[in-house]
Design an enzyme around this catalytic site. Structure first.
Site: not given
Ligand SMILES: *Cc1c(COP(=O)(O)O)cnc(C)c1O
Length: 334
Positions: A75-77
């Site tokens: 879930q890397s922004n």
């Protein structure tokens, strides 16, 4: 500090707003809390990586790159903002996503940031928790070079001296806004992970001679390790800016008391912080970074660390689309 000396592409919506959190301040019984809305930088729902990417993408274009490669947690922004920046600049984008939580729900593995990576046209490569992501990125870069591509590798979180320039730059913006409003900032709080945000920020605050202390709330590792990482990157960042001896070891302060069971793992404090900001201010924090950072700030307020009439600024680093990856967490706690 003169950032026009560095290659930069402009796509962030700047300046971001600097606003009072009136109902939250009242709810907690003081101090006066303020928020710097770096969740509103504009790139495919925005966030702190956009400021770093203005300099990183500027460097990539200056080097003639046609492809960017980066890595992060599922879930890397940072990955999502990189995919969006690459789309806007017409660059191919490869994203290496690593499982750092063990979560297997469809929401976590496909929704939130992941669907946005795909919509922006990035190619996703999945890796297990044991992979060395820097080695994986280098191997992919080598592969692409052999095929005639010109890849530019961006480290996780965009955290190197080039990316950190974005958070040295924000200090002039924030202090300028505070000066214009007559707000005397007593402390700044932000989430710290791959270290580039806090590193750039402390260099900028020191170079401005602002006298404003910064507290980094760690989202993954214990204080000593986090502070060492931030300080090392801060020193490399100031060298990249042509400065030396500006940032002192004591400028780097982190608190690892709000990580909970680990990176990306929900905590009761994070859930409370998300609910409070949403229900009192209409502001969406995220489960991995800003939620835990705000949990730390709220706890420090409750410990009585601030005078009632002091002014404390929270940097909202973005990430709210991560909420959709944590449906199970919020559904059972709504
Ligand atoms: C990456 C990130 C951070 C932490 O910034 P670092 O530069 O990695 O320390 C904080 N908040 C959000 C929402 C992020 O995506």
């Amino acid at each position: 500090m003169h950032f026009a000396r560095f290659p930069r592409v402009r796509f962030a919506h700047l300046p971001t707003p600097f606003e009072p959190l009136e109902r939250l301040s009242k709810h907690l019984g003081g101090p006066r809390l303020w928020i710097k809305r770096d969740d509103c930088t504009g790139l495919a729902t925005g966030g702190n990586k956009t400021r770093k990417l203005e300099f990183l993408m500027g460097d990539a274009l200056a080097q003639g790159a046609d492809t960017v490669i980066t890595q992060g947690a599922t879930q890397s922004n940072h990955a999502r903002q990189t995919a969006a920046a690459a789309a806007k600049l017409g660059l191919a984008c490869h994203i290496l996503l690593q499982d750092r939580t063990g979560f297997t729900s469809r929401d976590y593995t496909k929704n939130g940031n992941v669907i946005l990576d795909l919509l922006c046209g990035a190619e996703i490569h999945r890796h297990g928790g044991a992979a060395d992501m820097n080695i994986e990125m280098d191997a992919l870069a080598k592969d692409l070079r052999a095929k005639g591509k010109k890849p530019y590798v961006i480290p996780g979180g965009g955290s190197n001296p080039v990316g950190a320039l974005g958070y040295a730059d924000v200090t002039m913006e924030l202090v300028g806004q505070a000066n214009a409003k007559g707000v005397k900032i007593d402390h700044v709080y932000l989430a710290t992970g791959s270290a580039g945000t806090q590193a750039g920020f402390v260099v900028g605050m020191a170079a401005l001679n602002s006298g404003i202390p910064t507290m980094g709330i760690s989202v993954k590792q214990e204080r000593a390790k986090q502070e060492a990482d931030v300080f090392a990157l801060a020193q490399r960042t100031e060298a990249h800016m042509g400065l030396s001896g500006v940032v002192k070891r004591e400028h780097v302060v982190a608190d690892s008391g709000y990580v909970g069971p680990g990176y990306g793992q929900p905590t009761p404090g994070m859930i409370e912080a998300l609910k409070l900001l949403a229900s009192l201010e209409g502001i969406l924090l995220d489960p991995v970074y800003s939620g835990k950072a705000m949990a730390g700030l709220i706890d420090h307020v409750r410990q009585g660390r601030f005078a009632k009439d002091s002014d404390v600024v929270f940097i909202h680093t973005g990430g709210a689309v991560g909420i959709f990856a944590y449906l199970d967490t919020f559904e059972s706690n709504a």
